[in-house]
Design a protein around this motif. Structure first.
Motif, PDB file in Angstrom:
ATOM      1  N   GLU A 127       0.840  -1.202   0.000  1.00  0.00           N
ATOM      2  CA  GLU A 127       0.000   0.000   0.000  1.00  0.00           C
ATOM      3  C   GLU A 127       0.868   1.242   0.000  1.00  0.00           C
TER       4      GLU A 127
ATOM      5  N   LYS B 162       0.281   5.577   0.081  1.00  0.00           N
ATOM      6  CA  LYS B 162      -0.699   6.643   0.318  1.00  0.00           C
ATOM      7  C   LYS B 162      -0.056   7.973  -0.060  1.00  0.00           C
TER       8      LYS B 162
ATOM      9  N   SER C 258       7.046   2.292   1.395  1.00  0.00           N
ATOM     10  CA  SER C 258       5.592   2.170   1.369  1.00  0.00           C
ATOM     11  C   SER C 258       5.077   1.740   2.729  1.00  0.00           C
ATOM     12  N   LYS C 259       3.789   1.410   2.758  1.00  0.00           N
ATOM     13  CA  LYS C 259       3.158   0.908   3.977  1.00  0.00           C
ATOM     14  C   LYS C 259       2.940  -0.598   3.886  1.00  0.00           C
TER      15      LYS C 259
ATOM     16  N   ASP D 143      -9.820   9.061   0.286  1.00  0.00           N
ATOM     17  CA  ASP D 143     -10.160   9.082   1.707  1.00  0.00           C
ATOM     18  C   ASP D 143     -10.364  10.497   2.230  1.00  0.00           C
TER      19      ASP D 143
ATOM     20  N   TYR E 200      -6.670  12.403   0.906  1.00  0.00           N
ATOM     21  CA  TYR E 200      -5.639  11.395   0.622  1.00  0.00           C
ATOM     22  C   TYR E 200      -6.174  10.367  -0.353  1.00  0.00           C
TER      23      TYR E 200
ATOM     24  N   GLU F 184      -5.139   6.246  -1.483  1.00  0.00           N
ATOM     25  CA  GLU F 184      -4.330   5.053  -1.253  1.00  0.00           C
ATOM     26  C   GLU F 184      -4.487   4.120  -2.446  1.00  0.00           C
TER      27      GLU F 184
ATOM     28  N   GLU G 188      -3.467   0.088  -3.385  1.00  0.00           N
ATOM     29  CA  GLU G 188      -2.923  -1.131  -2.791  1.00  0.00           C
ATOM     30  C   GLU G 188      -3.135  -2.343  -3.686  1.00  0.00           C
TER      31      GLU G 188
ATOM     32  N   SER H 148       0.401   6.333   9.211  1.00  0.00           N
ATOM     33  CA  SER H 148      -1.018   5.976   9.212  1.00  0.00           C
ATOM     34  C   SER H 148      -1.864   7.208   9.510  1.00  0.00           C
TER      35      SER H 148
END
Length: 180
Positions: free
Chosen positions: A5, A7, A78-79, A126, A134, A136, A138, A171
């Motif tokens: 993911e 963002k 990244s996440k 989001d 934002y 995202e 993924e 986050s």
């Protein structure tokens, strides 16, 4: 499952939605989400980069509830992280169990999220209470999969959408904690 993911902060939902439509992405759903985050009595999740939450989603009047554990991020770009999720019936009873065994309620994060599908990507716009807009992107992979190609393809998609900066590994919980 490994969740790859990335963002990024965006300027406007309307502009990105237009670009997604031009690319051929399909809007799949819109829902409200409330995430209640908890911290462990054993380790500080802020320090270990883990997360435990109860997510309630409301879409067209239907409510679904999940417990999600997210492991530490596994790279610097990244996440990307391991994610384990399961459905439950009652968020307050679950929160009561967590608190009874020593977990502390940290904060609620509320957002309206629009989902889009494009090739093998899940894209979300989001609108998080208290934050800028934002997006995202993924890709979900099986545990043990090499995620570098997926990660590169996500950054390529951001580039196609005209987004070259504003990337955020933090986050929404951490972003809100840093503001308030």
């Amino acid at each position: 499952m490994i969740e790859v993911e990335v963002k990024a902060r965006i300027d406007s939902f309307e502009d990105i939605e237009k670009r997604l439509n031009e690319l051929g992405a399909l809007k799949t759903k819109k829902e409200f989400q409330e995430d209640i985050y908890f911290n462990s009595p054993v380790v500080d999740f802020a320090k270990t980069d883990e997360a435990l939450r109860i997510r309630t989603t409301i879409k067209e009047g239907n409510e679904r509830i999940f417990i999600t554990y997210k492991g530490p991020k596994i790279d610097k770009k990244s996440k990307t992280r391991k994610e384990i999720e399961m459905g439950i019936d009652d968020s307050e009873k679950c929160a009561g169990i967590f608190e009874a065994i020593g977990f502390e309620r940290v904060r609620a994060v509320r957002k309206n999220r629009q989902y889009f599908s494009y090739e093998n990507f899940e894209i979300s716009l989001d609108d998080v209470e208290g934050l800028d807009p934002y997006m995202e992107i993924e890709i979900a992979l099986e545990d043990g999969s090499d995620y570098s190609d997926a990660q590169n393809s996500i950054f390529e998609l951001f580039s196609k959408l005209g987004i070259e900066d504003g990337f955020e590994r933090t986050s929404y919980l951490e972003l809100l904690e840093n503001i308030y």
